[in-house]
Design an enzyme around this catalytic site. Structure first.
Site, PDB file in Angstrom:
ATOM      1  CB  SER A   3      -0.935  -0.016   1.200  1.00 49.74           C
ATOM      2  OG  SER A   3      -0.165  -0.067   2.370  1.00 49.74           O
ATOM      3  CD  GLU A  31       3.010  -6.402   8.298  1.00 50.25           C
ATOM      4  OE1 GLU A  31       3.748  -6.219   9.283  1.00 50.25           O
ATOM      5  OE2 GLU A  31       3.141  -5.810   7.223  1.00 50.25           O
ATOM      6  CG  ASP A  60       7.227  -6.602   5.814  1.00 48.32           C
ATOM      7  OD1 ASP A  60       6.861  -5.416   5.891  1.00 48.32           O
ATOM      8  OD2 ASP A  60       7.258  -7.350   6.798  1.00 48.32           O
ATOM      9  CB  SER A  61      11.375  -2.812   3.842  1.00 48.54           C
ATOM     10  OG  SER A  61      11.161  -3.140   2.496  1.00 48.54           O
ATOM     11  CG  PHE A 135       9.564   5.926   1.359  1.00 48.68           C
ATOM     12  CD1 PHE A 135      10.240   5.624   0.204  1.00 48.68           C
ATOM     13  CD2 PHE A 135       9.234   4.891   2.233  1.00 48.68           C
ATOM     14  CE1 PHE A 135      10.597   4.316  -0.085  1.00 48.68           C
ATOM     15  CE2 PHE A 135       9.576   3.578   1.953  1.00 48.68           C
ATOM     16  CZ  PHE A 135      10.266   3.289   0.786  1.00 48.68           C
ATOM     17  CE  LYS A 158      15.537   3.904  -0.805  1.00 52.05           C
ATOM     18  NZ  LYS A 158      14.203   4.138  -0.252  1.00 52.05           N
ATOM     19  CG  HIS A 163      16.771  -1.784   1.457  1.00 49.59           C
ATOM     20  ND1 HIS A 163      17.187  -0.522   1.133  1.00 49.59           N
ATOM     21  CD2 HIS A 163      15.518  -1.633   1.956  1.00 49.59           C
ATOM     22  CE1 HIS A 163      16.232   0.343   1.432  1.00 49.59           C
ATOM     23  NE2 HIS A 163      15.202  -0.309   1.922  1.00 49.59           N
ATOM     24  NE  ARG A 164      11.112  -1.387  -1.328  1.00 51.43           N
ATOM     25  CZ  ARG A 164      11.474  -0.542  -0.355  1.00 51.43           C
ATOM     26  NH1 ARG A 164      12.170   0.537  -0.640  1.00 51.43           N
ATOM     27  NH2 ARG A 164      11.130  -0.777   0.891  1.00 51.43           N
TER      28      ARG A 164
HETATM   29  P1  ITT Z   1       3.237  -1.809   3.352  1.00 51.24           P
HETATM   30  O1  ITT Z   1       3.270  -2.685   4.577  1.00 51.24           O
HETATM   31  O2  ITT Z   1       1.865  -1.504   2.879  1.00 51.24           O
HETATM   32  O3  ITT Z   1       4.091  -2.322   2.244  1.00 51.24           O
HETATM   33  P2  ITT Z   1       4.820   0.048   4.915  1.00 51.24           P
HETATM   34  O4  ITT Z   1       5.184   1.454   4.590  1.00 51.24           O
HETATM   35  O5  ITT Z   1       4.249  -0.212   6.255  1.00 51.24           O
HETATM   36  O6  ITT Z   1       3.855  -0.397   3.731  1.00 51.24           O
HETATM   37  P3  ITT Z   1       7.060  -1.788   5.515  1.00 51.24           P
HETATM   38  O7  ITT Z   1       6.344  -2.427   6.635  1.00 51.24           O
HETATM   39  O8  ITT Z   1       7.745  -2.657   4.552  1.00 51.24           O
HETATM   40  O9  ITT Z   1       6.082  -0.840   4.667  1.00 51.24           O
HETATM   41  O10 ITT Z   1       8.147  -0.787   5.991  1.00 51.24           O
HETATM   42  C1  ITT Z   1       8.451  -0.612   7.317  1.00 51.24           C
HETATM   43  C2  ITT Z   1       8.856   0.817   7.581  1.00 51.24           C
HETATM   44  O11 ITT Z   1      10.157   1.010   7.077  1.00 51.24           O
HETATM   45  C3  ITT Z   1       7.929   1.836   6.933  1.00 51.24           C
HETATM   46  O12 ITT Z   1       7.612   2.787   7.894  1.00 51.24           O
HETATM   47  C4  ITT Z   1       8.738   2.479   5.860  1.00 51.24           C
HETATM   48  O13 ITT Z   1       8.539   3.864   5.889  1.00 51.24           O
HETATM   49  C5  ITT Z   1      10.172   2.133   6.241  1.00 51.24           C
HETATM   50  N1  ITT Z   1      10.884   1.780   5.017  1.00 51.24           N
HETATM   51  C6  ITT Z   1      10.704   0.682   4.244  1.00 51.24           C
HETATM   52  N2  ITT Z   1      11.519   0.737   3.175  1.00 51.24           N
HETATM   53  C7  ITT Z   1      12.214   1.890   3.286  1.00 51.24           C
HETATM   54  C8  ITT Z   1      13.169   2.527   2.493  1.00 51.24           C
HETATM   55  O14 ITT Z   1      13.596   2.020   1.341  1.00 51.24           O
HETATM   56  N3  ITT Z   1      13.646   3.699   2.901  1.00 51.24           N
HETATM   57  C9  ITT Z   1      13.221   4.253   4.044  1.00 51.24           C
HETATM   58  N4  ITT Z   1      12.310   3.737   4.841  1.00 51.24           N
HETATM   59  C10 ITT Z   1      11.796   2.558   4.466  1.00 51.24           C
END
Ligand code: ITT
Length: 182
Positions: A3, A31, A60-61, A135, A158, A163-164
């Site tokens: 999302s 989750e 998921d990150s 972001f 970037k 990582h992505r």
């Molecule tokens: P979805 O679960 O809908 O994918 P999310 O924004 O909650 O959206 P994640 O759980 O994967 O996504 O990410 C966890 C947090 O880490 C989230 O607050 C992101 O803003 C941050 N994040 C993820 N990838 C990032 C990136 O490449 N750079 C900076 N912050 C990142």
């Protein structure tokens, strides 16, 4: 696939070049609580396959900060919404080890099977927020080999090291081997 539009733009840009097109779905899904992103993604694929069928990608990150024993890790989304970048900076006050890892796990559901692809980038947490691109935790993460935060880089800069993009490259490689991507 997620999302979060910023994540979607990063991954779709990388996969478009390989002839793979993604659509963005805004869906809430449960989750599970687990220590590893891999387990969270694996469970998410099962839930989402029941709704969207067979061709799915989930991202998921998390940001794993060494001096905080890996926190916020799998809780990154919640911690970003509640404490934000400033909260992480405050937690690290007085802690000399500012090492951190950004990790993405991309899950692919295809042919009734789950496939997981991982990408990591090592770096450090900056002393203060810098930059306005990107972001999430981008303003406080300085990847290895540069002195700039991700938020001080263009999307292309970037993407070259993130990582992505590493996870997306692994996913694209898998699809290429199966003749489904260039
Ligand atoms: P979805 O679960 O809908 O994918 P999310 O924004 O909650 O959206 P994640 O759980 O994967 O996504 O990410 C966890 C947090 O880490 C989230 O607050 C992101 O803003 C941050 N994040 C993820 N990838 C990032 C990136 O490449 N750079 C900076 N912050 C990142």
């Amino acid at each position: 696939m997620t999302s979060n539009e910023a994540k979607f733009r990063e991954v779709s840009l990388l996969l478009e070049g390989r002839g793979v097109e993604l659509d963005l779905h805004r869906t809430e899904y449960p989750e599970i609580q687990a220590d590893r992103l891999e387990d969270v993604v694996d469970a998410a694929l099962g839930w989402l396959a029941a709704v969207y069928g067979d061709e799915l990608v989930v991202d998921d990150s998390g940001l794993f900060v060494r001096g905080l024993a890996g926190f916020p890790g799998v809780y990154s989304s919640y911690v970003y919404r509640t404490l934000g970048c400033e909260g992480i900076l405050r937690l690290l006050e007085g802690i000399p080890d500012r090492g951190a890892t950004f990790q993405t796990v991309l899950g692919l559901r295809k042919g009734g099977e789950n496939h997981l692809f991982e990408g990591k980038v090592e770096g450090t947490i900056a002393q203060e927020s810098r930059g306005s691109e990107g972001f999430g935790f981008d303003p406080i993460f300085v990847p290895e080999g540069t002195s700039h935060t991700f938020a001080q880089m263009t999307r292309a800069e970037k993407n070259a090291i993130s990582h992505r993009s590493r996870a997306a490259a692994a996913l694209a490689g898998h699809l290429t081997r199966r003749g489904e991507a260039r």
